[in-house]
Design a protein around this motif. Sequence first.
Motif, PDB file in Angstrom:
ATOM      1  N   ILE A 175      14.234   4.734  -2.233  1.00 54.08           N
ATOM      2  CA  ILE A 175      13.894   6.080  -2.700  1.00 54.08           C
ATOM      3  C   ILE A 175      12.779   6.674  -1.849  1.00 54.08           C
ATOM      4  O   ILE A 175      12.859   7.829  -1.415  1.00 54.08           O
ATOM      5  N   LEU A 176      11.739   5.882  -1.597  1.00 51.98           N
ATOM      6  CA  LEU A 176      10.617   6.384  -0.797  1.00 51.98           C
ATOM      7  C   LEU A 176      11.039   6.721   0.630  1.00 51.98           C
ATOM      8  O   LEU A 176      10.560   7.697   1.210  1.00 51.98           O
ATOM      9  N   LYS A 177      11.939   5.919   1.197  1.00 45.44           N
ATOM     10  CA  LYS A 177      12.419   6.184   2.565  1.00 45.44           C
ATOM     11  C   LYS A 177      13.120   7.532   2.655  1.00 45.44           C
ATOM     12  O   LYS A 177      12.906   8.306   3.593  1.00 45.44           O
ATOM     13  N   GLU A 178      13.936   7.841   1.661  1.00 45.68           N
ATOM     14  CA  GLU A 178      14.640   9.133   1.689  1.00 45.68           C
ATOM     15  C   GLU A 178      13.688  10.284   1.405  1.00 45.68           C
ATOM     16  O   GLU A 178      13.850  11.373   1.956  1.00 45.68           O
ATOM     17  N   CYS A 179      12.683  10.070   0.577  1.00 43.70           N
ATOM     18  CA  CYS A 179      11.651  11.100   0.375  1.00 43.70           C
ATOM     19  C   CYS A 179      10.893  11.349   1.674  1.00 43.70           C
ATOM     20  O   CYS A 179      10.574  12.492   2.010  1.00 43.70           O
ATOM     21  N   TRP A 180      10.615  10.281   2.400  1.00 47.56           N
ATOM     22  CA  TRP A 180       9.955  10.393   3.703  1.00 47.56           C
ATOM     23  C   TRP A 180      10.819  11.201   4.669  1.00 47.56           C
ATOM     24  O   TRP A 180      10.339  12.077   5.383  1.00 47.56           O
ATOM     25  N   ASP A 181      12.125  10.910   4.687  1.00 45.71           N
ATOM     26  CA  ASP A 181      13.037  11.619   5.575  1.00 45.71           C
ATOM     27  C   ASP A 181      13.113  13.108   5.259  1.00 45.71           C
ATOM     28  O   ASP A 181      13.300  13.920   6.160  1.00 45.71           O
ATOM     29  N   MET A 182      12.973  13.478   3.994  1.00 40.69           N
ATOM     30  CA  MET A 182      13.009  14.906   3.628  1.00 40.69           C
ATOM     31  C   MET A 182      11.860  15.672   4.249  1.00 40.69           C
ATOM     32  O   MET A 182      11.990  16.841   4.575  1.00 40.69           O
ATOM     33  N   GLY A 183      10.722  14.998   4.429  1.00 41.52           N
ATOM     34  CA  GLY A 183       9.545  15.670   4.955  1.00 41.52           C
ATOM     35  C   GLY A 183       9.428  15.661   6.463  1.00 41.52           C
ATOM     36  O   GLY A 183       8.502  16.238   7.015  1.00 41.52           O
ATOM     37  N   LYS A 184      10.340  15.010   7.140  1.00 43.05           N
ATOM     38  CA  LYS A 184      10.271  14.913   8.600  1.00 43.05           C
ATOM     39  C   LYS A 184      11.333  15.809   9.237  1.00 43.05           C
ATOM     40  O   LYS A 184      12.498  15.763   8.856  1.00 43.05           O
ATOM     41  N   PRO A 185      10.958  16.613  10.228  1.00 46.67           N
ATOM     42  CA  PRO A 185      11.903  17.558  10.830  1.00 46.67           C
ATOM     43  C   PRO A 185      13.058  16.898  11.594  1.00 46.67           C
ATOM     44  O   PRO A 185      14.150  17.443  11.652  1.00 46.67           O
ATOM     45  N   ASN A 186      12.852  15.728  12.174  1.00 43.81           N
ATOM     46  CA  ASN A 186      13.903  15.092  12.971  1.00 43.81           C
ATOM     47  C   ASN A 186      14.693  14.047  12.184  1.00 43.81           C
ATOM     48  O   ASN A 186      15.443  13.267  12.770  1.00 43.81           O
ATOM     49  N   HIS A 187      14.514  13.998  10.875  1.00 33.48           N
ATOM     50  CA  HIS A 187      15.198  13.015  10.044  1.00 33.48           C
ATOM     51  C   HIS A 187      16.072  13.733   9.022  1.00 33.48           C
ATOM     52  O   HIS A 187      15.793  14.856   8.627  1.00 33.48           O
ATOM     53  N   THR A 188      17.124  13.067   8.603  1.00 33.34           N
ATOM     54  CA  THR A 188      18.024  13.629   7.603  1.00 33.34           C
ATOM     55  C   THR A 188      18.014  12.734   6.377  1.00 33.34           C
ATOM     56  O   THR A 188      18.342  11.549   6.472  1.00 33.34           O
ATOM     57  N   ALA A 189      17.633  13.286   5.251  1.00 29.35           N
ATOM     58  CA  ALA A 189      17.675  12.533   3.998  1.00 29.35           C
ATOM     59  C   ALA A 189      19.124  12.454   3.528  1.00 29.35           C
ATOM     60  O   ALA A 189      19.867  13.418   3.615  1.00 29.35           O
ATOM     61  N   ASP A 190      19.513  11.288   3.064  1.00 24.21           N
ATOM     62  CA  ASP A 190      20.887  11.075   2.623  1.00 24.21           C
ATOM     63  C   ASP A 190      20.852  10.276   1.322  1.00 24.21           C
ATOM     64  O   ASP A 190      20.370   9.139   1.303  1.00 24.21           O
ATOM     65  N   ILE A 191      21.358  10.862   0.257  1.00 23.13           N
ATOM     66  CA  ILE A 191      21.364  10.191  -1.038  1.00 23.13           C
ATOM     67  C   ILE A 191      22.143   8.885  -0.965  1.00 23.13           C
ATOM     68  O   ILE A 191      21.814   7.908  -1.633  1.00 23.13           O
ATOM     69  N   TRP A 192      23.167   8.818  -0.113  1.00 22.66           N
ATOM     70  CA  TRP A 192      23.984   7.606  -0.010  1.00 22.66           C
ATOM     71  C   TRP A 192      23.234   6.472   0.681  1.00 22.66           C
ATOM     72  O   TRP A 192      23.528   5.297   0.439  1.00 22.66           O
ATOM     73  N   ASP A 193      22.249   6.806   1.510  1.00 17.69           N
ATOM     74  CA  ASP A 193      21.376   5.768   2.063  1.00 17.69           C
ATOM     75  C   ASP A 193      20.574   5.122   0.935  1.00 17.69           C
ATOM     76  O   ASP A 193      20.429   3.904   0.872  1.00 17.69           O
ATOM     77  N   ALA A 194      20.044   5.958   0.047  1.00 13.43           N
ATOM     78  CA  ALA A 194      19.282   5.434  -1.086  1.00 13.43           C
ATOM     79  C   ALA A 194      20.176   4.601  -2.002  1.00 13.43           C
ATOM     80  O   ALA A 194      19.782   3.529  -2.470  1.00 13.43           O
ATOM     81  N   VAL A 195      21.394   5.069  -2.233  1.00 15.99           N
ATOM     82  CA  VAL A 195      22.337   4.318  -3.078  1.00 15.99           C
ATOM     83  C   VAL A 195      22.646   2.956  -2.448  1.00 15.99           C
ATOM     84  O   VAL A 195      22.687   1.935  -3.148  1.00 15.99           O
ATOM     85  N   ALA A 196      22.842   2.924  -1.141  1.00 15.99           N
ATOM     86  CA  ALA A 196      23.133   1.664  -0.461  1.00 15.99           C
ATOM     87  C   ALA A 196      21.950   0.704  -0.561  1.00 15.99           C
ATOM     88  O   ALA A 196      22.134  -0.495  -0.807  1.00 15.99           O
ATOM     89  N   THR A 197      20.736   1.213  -0.396  1.00 11.02           N
ATOM     90  CA  THR A 197      19.549   0.367  -0.479  1.00 11.02           C
ATOM     91  C   THR A 197      19.369  -0.172  -1.896  1.00 11.02           C
ATOM     92  O   THR A 197      19.086  -1.358  -2.089  1.00 11.02           O
ATOM     93  N   ILE A 198      19.545   0.692  -2.880  1.00 14.98           N
ATOM     94  CA  ILE A 198      19.410   0.273  -4.271  1.00 14.98           C
ATOM     95  C   ILE A 198      20.501  -0.735  -4.634  1.00 14.98           C
ATOM     96  O   ILE A 198      20.235  -1.720  -5.340  1.00 14.98           O
ATOM     97  N   SER A 199      21.710  -0.525  -4.135  1.00 14.64           N
ATOM     98  CA  SER A 199      22.797  -1.473  -4.391  1.00 14.64           C
ATOM     99  C   SER A 199      22.463  -2.847  -3.822  1.00 14.64           C
ATOM    100  O   SER A 199      22.698  -3.870  -4.472  1.00 14.64           O
TER     101      SER A 199
END
Length: 75
Positions: free
Chosen positions: A37-61
């Motif tokens: 969750i924190l990684k995707e929140c970090w990605d939302m705040g960075k201009p060269n990164h793309t936040a992806d809910i499915w990345d968070a789902v994969a990590t949580i899984s």
Amino acid sequence: MLLKQKDKVLHFIVGCGLSSLGFAWAPFFALGGIAGILKECWDMGKPNHTADIWDAVATISGSCVPLTIWLLTQQ
């Protein structure tokens, strides 16, 4: 298909690895999910990164695997 989803597989592995620390101290079972969750929140705040809910789902899984093993082995 798996090769196209290499990033998701890596997220799954990292979630599993981080949460495996829960075998040493039970609260660490949540570490993989929190990190995802924190990684995707970090990605939302960075201009060269793309936040992806499915990345968070994969990590949580992935973080659920060590917890499930631990729960199944408890008596």
